[in-house]
Design a protein around this motif. Structure first.
Motif, mmCIF file in Angstrom:
data_model
loop_
_atom_site.group_PDB
_atom_site.id
_atom_site.type_symbol
_atom_site.label_atom_id
_atom_site.label_comp_id
_atom_site.label_asym_id
_atom_site.label_seq_id
_atom_site.Cartn_x
_atom_site.Cartn_y
_atom_site.Cartn_z
ATOM 1 N N PRO A 55 59.070 63.511 44.762
ATOM 2 C CA PRO A 55 58.100 64.016 43.773
ATOM 3 C C PRO A 55 57.811 65.502 43.990
ATOM 4 O O PRO A 55 57.784 65.984 45.124
ATOM 5 N N VAL A 56 57.579 66.223 42.910
ATOM 6 C CA VAL A 56 57.312 67.657 43.016
ATOM 7 C C VAL A 56 55.968 67.876 43.698
ATOM 8 O O VAL A 56 55.046 67.067 43.588
ATOM 9 N N ASN A 57 55.880 68.979 44.464
ATOM 10 C CA ASN A 57 54.623 69.370 45.067
ATOM 11 C C ASN A 57 54.140 70.662 44.424
ATOM 12 O O ASN A 57 54.763 71.181 43.492
ATOM 13 N N VAL A 58 53.063 71.200 44.916
ATOM 14 C CA VAL A 58 52.459 72.372 44.289
ATOM 15 C C VAL A 58 53.363 73.601 44.386
ATOM 16 O O VAL A 58 53.216 74.554 43.610
ATOM 17 N N PHE A 59 54.319 73.590 45.310
ATOM 18 C CA PHE A 59 55.208 74.740 45.477
ATOM 19 C C PHE A 59 56.647 74.462 45.026
ATOM 20 O O PHE A 59 57.515 75.308 45.213
ATOM 21 N N SER A 60 56.898 73.303 44.462
ATOM 22 C CA SER A 60 58.262 72.966 44.038
ATOM 23 C C SER A 60 58.697 73.839 42.864
ATOM 24 O O SER A 60 57.939 74.035 41.903
ATOM 25 N N GLU A 61 59.929 74.342 42.935
ATOM 26 C CA GLU A 61 60.490 75.045 41.788
ATOM 27 C C GLU A 61 60.842 74.024 40.703
ATOM 28 O O GLU A 61 60.755 72.810 40.918
ATOM 29 N N LEU A 62 61.256 74.497 39.546
ATOM 30 C CA LEU A 62 61.590 73.596 38.454
ATOM 31 C C LEU A 62 62.753 72.692 38.825
ATOM 32 O O LEU A 62 63.735 73.131 39.426
ATOM 33 N N THR A 63 62.642 71.423 38.468
ATOM 34 C CA THR A 63 63.766 70.514 38.616
ATOM 35 C C THR A 63 64.729 70.720 37.454
ATOM 36 O O THR A 63 64.402 71.369 36.454
ATOM 37 N N LEU A 64 65.935 70.177 37.584
ATOM 38 C CA LEU A 64 66.915 70.320 36.503
ATOM 39 C C LEU A 64 66.405 69.682 35.221
ATOM 40 O O LEU A 64 66.584 70.228 34.122
ATOM 41 N N PRO B 271 47.467 79.557 39.986
ATOM 42 C CA PRO B 271 46.461 80.443 40.595
ATOM 43 C C PRO B 271 46.177 80.053 42.035
ATOM 44 O O PRO B 271 46.085 78.865 42.380
ATOM 45 N N LYS B 272 46.026 81.054 42.884
ATOM 46 C CA LYS B 272 45.858 80.814 44.313
ATOM 47 C C LYS B 272 44.641 79.952 44.607
ATOM 48 O O LYS B 272 44.698 79.054 45.472
ATOM 49 N N ALA B 273 43.528 80.192 43.916
ATOM 50 C CA ALA B 273 42.303 79.423 44.176
ATOM 51 C C ALA B 273 42.529 77.934 43.918
ATOM 52 O O ALA B 273 42.063 77.078 44.678
ATOM 53 N N GLU B 274 43.251 77.602 42.845
ATOM 54 C CA GLU B 274 43.523 76.200 42.531
ATOM 55 C C GLU B 274 44.437 75.571 43.581
ATOM 56 O O GLU B 274 44.262 74.404 43.951
ATOM 57 N N HIS C 112 43.565 72.506 46.251
ATOM 58 C CA HIS C 112 44.398 71.313 46.336
ATOM 59 C C HIS C 112 44.856 71.067 47.778
ATOM 60 O O HIS C 112 44.828 69.923 48.261
ATOM 61 N N LEU C 113 45.236 72.129 48.487
ATOM 62 C CA LEU C 113 45.757 71.981 49.841
ATOM 63 C C LEU C 113 44.672 71.696 50.866
ATOM 64 O O LEU C 113 44.834 70.827 51.742
ATOM 65 N N ASP C 114 43.559 72.415 50.782
ATOM 66 C CA ASP C 114 42.542 72.373 51.840
ATOM 67 C C ASP C 114 41.387 71.417 51.547
ATOM 68 O O ASP C 114 40.691 70.988 52.466
ATOM 69 N N LYS C 115 41.163 71.106 50.266
ATOM 70 C CA LYS C 115 40.003 70.289 49.911
ATOM 71 C C LYS C 115 40.382 69.062 49.098
ATOM 72 O O LYS C 115 39.536 68.469 48.432
ATOM 73 N N GLN C 116 41.692 68.714 49.140
ATOM 74 C CA GLN C 116 42.182 67.535 48.427
ATOM 75 C C GLN C 116 41.835 67.577 46.940
ATOM 76 O O GLN C 116 41.537 66.550 46.312
ATOM 77 N N GLY C 117 41.837 68.756 46.365
ATOM 78 C CA GLY C 117 41.594 68.890 44.942
ATOM 79 C C GLY C 117 42.795 68.437 44.124
ATOM 80 O O GLY C 117 43.851 68.097 44.674
ATOM 81 N N PRO C 118 42.663 68.407 42.794
ATOM 82 C CA PRO C 118 43.764 67.942 41.940
ATOM 83 C C PRO C 118 44.953 68.901 41.986
ATOM 84 O O PRO C 118 44.804 70.089 42.289
ATOM 85 N N LEU C 119 46.121 68.382 41.710
ATOM 86 C CA LEU C 119 47.327 69.207 41.644
ATOM 87 C C LEU C 119 47.206 70.152 40.454
ATOM 88 O O LEU C 119 46.933 69.710 39.333
ATOM 89 N N PRO C 120 47.348 71.464 40.674
ATOM 90 C CA PRO C 120 47.220 72.411 39.553
ATOM 91 C C PRO C 120 48.218 72.108 38.432
ATOM 92 O O PRO C 120 49.296 71.533 38.669
ATOM 93 N N THR C 121 47.832 72.476 37.228
ATOM 94 C CA THR C 121 48.704 72.270 36.068
ATOM 95 C C THR C 121 50.044 72.974 36.293
ATOM 96 O O THR C 121 50.087 74.128 36.692
ATOM 97 N N ARG C 122 51.098 72.267 36.044
ATOM 98 C CA ARG C 122 52.446 72.802 36.269
ATOM 99 C C ARG C 122 52.920 73.533 35.008
ATOM 100 O O ARG C 122 52.913 72.969 33.906
ATOM 101 N N LYS C 123 53.342 74.795 35.180
ATOM 102 C CA LYS C 123 53.765 75.602 34.036
ATOM 103 C C LYS C 123 55.100 76.276 34.320
ATOM 104 O O LYS C 123 55.483 76.466 35.478
ATOM 105 N N ALA C 124 55.772 76.643 33.243
ATOM 106 C CA ALA C 124 57.042 77.366 33.344
ATOM 107 C C ALA C 124 56.953 78.610 32.466
ATOM 108 O O ALA C 124 56.316 78.609 31.414
ATOM 109 N N ARG C 125 57.592 79.689 32.929
ATOM 110 C CA ARG C 125 57.648 80.947 32.192
ATOM 111 C C ARG C 125 59.084 81.172 31.732
ATOM 112 O O ARG C 125 60.035 80.894 32.467
#
Length: 437
Positions: free
Chosen positions: A48-57, A102-105, A109-122
């Motif tokens: 499964p993708v994580n917060v730092f995963s690049e785009l999958t195929l 965004p870094k704050a989000e 997520h990493l330090d306070k078990q917050g939700p996974l930030p919205t995944r976007k592509a440019r």
């Protein structure tokens, strides 16, 4: 991974200008039989993708298909159309990559078990048919459907990355299809005198149709704004492929380069405005030929073309070297042995752990590698690190009596935007890296 021979009692690691000294602590120990790497490469692709995963195929393909369906842009798949001089003014997708959250989000997520930030592509769009033609970028949102396939939505027009501009002029577009066609047109205008020079200087080699088996190729180096009169100049260099089906042009560069004025959208107006050969500049090919014939400044007598023959040309390809061959029971040479298993692991698709270090690895087309959440023994050392500058040089050490450059000995240097640009390939196991990788 680099095998460290020194004790782990003191570790100093340099990462793009970041110098981190750690306190004394023993190396981690793996029991005999440990395999080190937690999951295999196919399993990593399914992770499964994580917060730092690049785009999958699948994500990349979904975004590309979504953008082609947006009628306001009129985008085409340039891989599926016949390119002609009349069809180079196209609207197409030049690149797609993951937009960093965004870094704050991310920290929440990493330090306070917050939700996974919205995944976007440019995506970067080259709009050659627009009036006026421009380059722009858009953002889209990625979510996962019930069938585990990505869903793309919420197209948003945004400023071009790292700028305050919604669009940039067409002359500042990335190098693409139009430039490739324009380069060929500009060279074809001087093909006859060019081949006259090439055959004289490079032992009968030539450029263009009918050159076989002695062909010279060309490749673009970079583009830039040169002046108000030449807002787009393209640097092109020539090379001599030793084995055209496998060689990269960068292996055998020639001391011949041209500067193409790529101004405007009418390719018939493109032309070569400067020539460089063997350390000297010329305004036209005719001026270069005259200097060659007259041996101006020793141009001809100081130049020595040496084409490698026999075993000398084996250094830069996969052809087997001469000498004893391995038997059927020895298909490979000596390999590294790790008695305690691997000291690194790759998990969560892109997370690397090694001797107390942990980091997530990513890749950005325009800037190369990027590393996230870099930690040592659990302590975050850096949130994000990017490659600021790097240079890779290819060439061969010169002999003491060497006086001139040749096709195989010309040193070529690739800066950050060349060797860490829009494409990256893995290492060839057993050749570029050890079998245990």
């Amino acid at each position: 991974m680099v095998a460290m021979m020194a004790s782990c009692r003191l570790v100093a690691v340099v990462l793009t200008g970041l110098l981190a000294f750690t306190t004394a602590q023993d190396c981690p120990v793996w029991p005999p039989g440990s395999k080190g790497q937690g999951i295999t490469a196919p399993e990593r692709l399914r992770y499964p993708v994580n917060v730092f995963s690049e785009l999958t195929l699948n994500e990349y393909n979904a975004v590309f298909k979504f953008l082609l369906a947006q009628k306001e842009f009129g985008l085409v798949d340039i891989n599926k159309i016949q390119i002609t001089t009349d069809s180079v003014h196209l609207n197409y997708v030049h690149g797609i990559w993951k937009e960093a959250a965004p870094k704050a989000e991310v920290l929440k997520h990493l330090d306070k078990q917050g939700p996974l930030p919205t995944r976007k592509a440019r995506a970067l769009l080259v709009l050659g048919k627009a009036k006026p033609p421009v380059v722009r970028e858009v953002l889209v949102t990625l979510t996962m459907g019930s069938d585990k396939m990505p869903i793309v939505s919420n197209l948003e027009k945004v400023n071009v990355h790292s700028s305050k501009w919604a669009t940039v002029p067409y002359n500042q577009r990335p190098h693409g299809v139009m430039d490739q066609v324009g380069q060929v047109i500009s060279v074809m205008k001087v093909l006859q005198p060019l081949n006259q020079f090439l055959k004289a200087a490079f032992g009968g080699y030539s450029y263009g149709d009918g050159c076989e088996p002695k062909c010279i190729g060309d490749n673009y180096g970079s583009y830039q704004w040169l002046s108000d009169k030449v807002p787009r100049a393209i640097y092109v260099w020539f090379f001599m492929p030793e084995a055209a089906e496998v060689d990269g042009g960068y292996i055998h560069p020639l001391p011949l380069q041209i500067l193409v004025s790529g101004t405007g959208t009418d390719l018939t107006n493109w032309e070569i405005i400067k020539w460089w050969f063997h350390g000297q500049f010329f305004n036209t090919i005719e001026e270069l030929i005259t200097a060659w014939n007259n041996d101006k400044n020793g141009l001809r007598t100081s130049f020595k073309f040496v084409k490698p023959e026999g075993s000398m040309k084996l250094y830069s390809n996969f052809m087997p070297r001469p000498g004893p061959k391995r038997g059927e029971k020895q298909p490979v040479g000596p390999i590294a042995y790790e008695p305690y298993g691997r000291r690194y692991s790759i998990t969560q698709n892109n997370k690397i752990s090694w001797l107390g270090w942990e980091l997530y690895v990513g890749y950005l087309p325009h800037y190369g590698p990027r590393y996230y959440d870099v930690r040592f023994k659990g302590e975050r050392i850096a949130y994000e690190i990017s490659m600021q500058e790097a240079m890779a040089c290819k060439g061969q050490q010169q002999d003491q009596d060497w006086q001139a450059d040749t096709c195989c000995r010309c040193a070529t240097c690739y800066h950050t935007n060349q060797c860490g640009g829009p494409a990256a390939w893995g290492l060839l196991v057993g050749f570029a890296c050890i079998w245990l990788c």
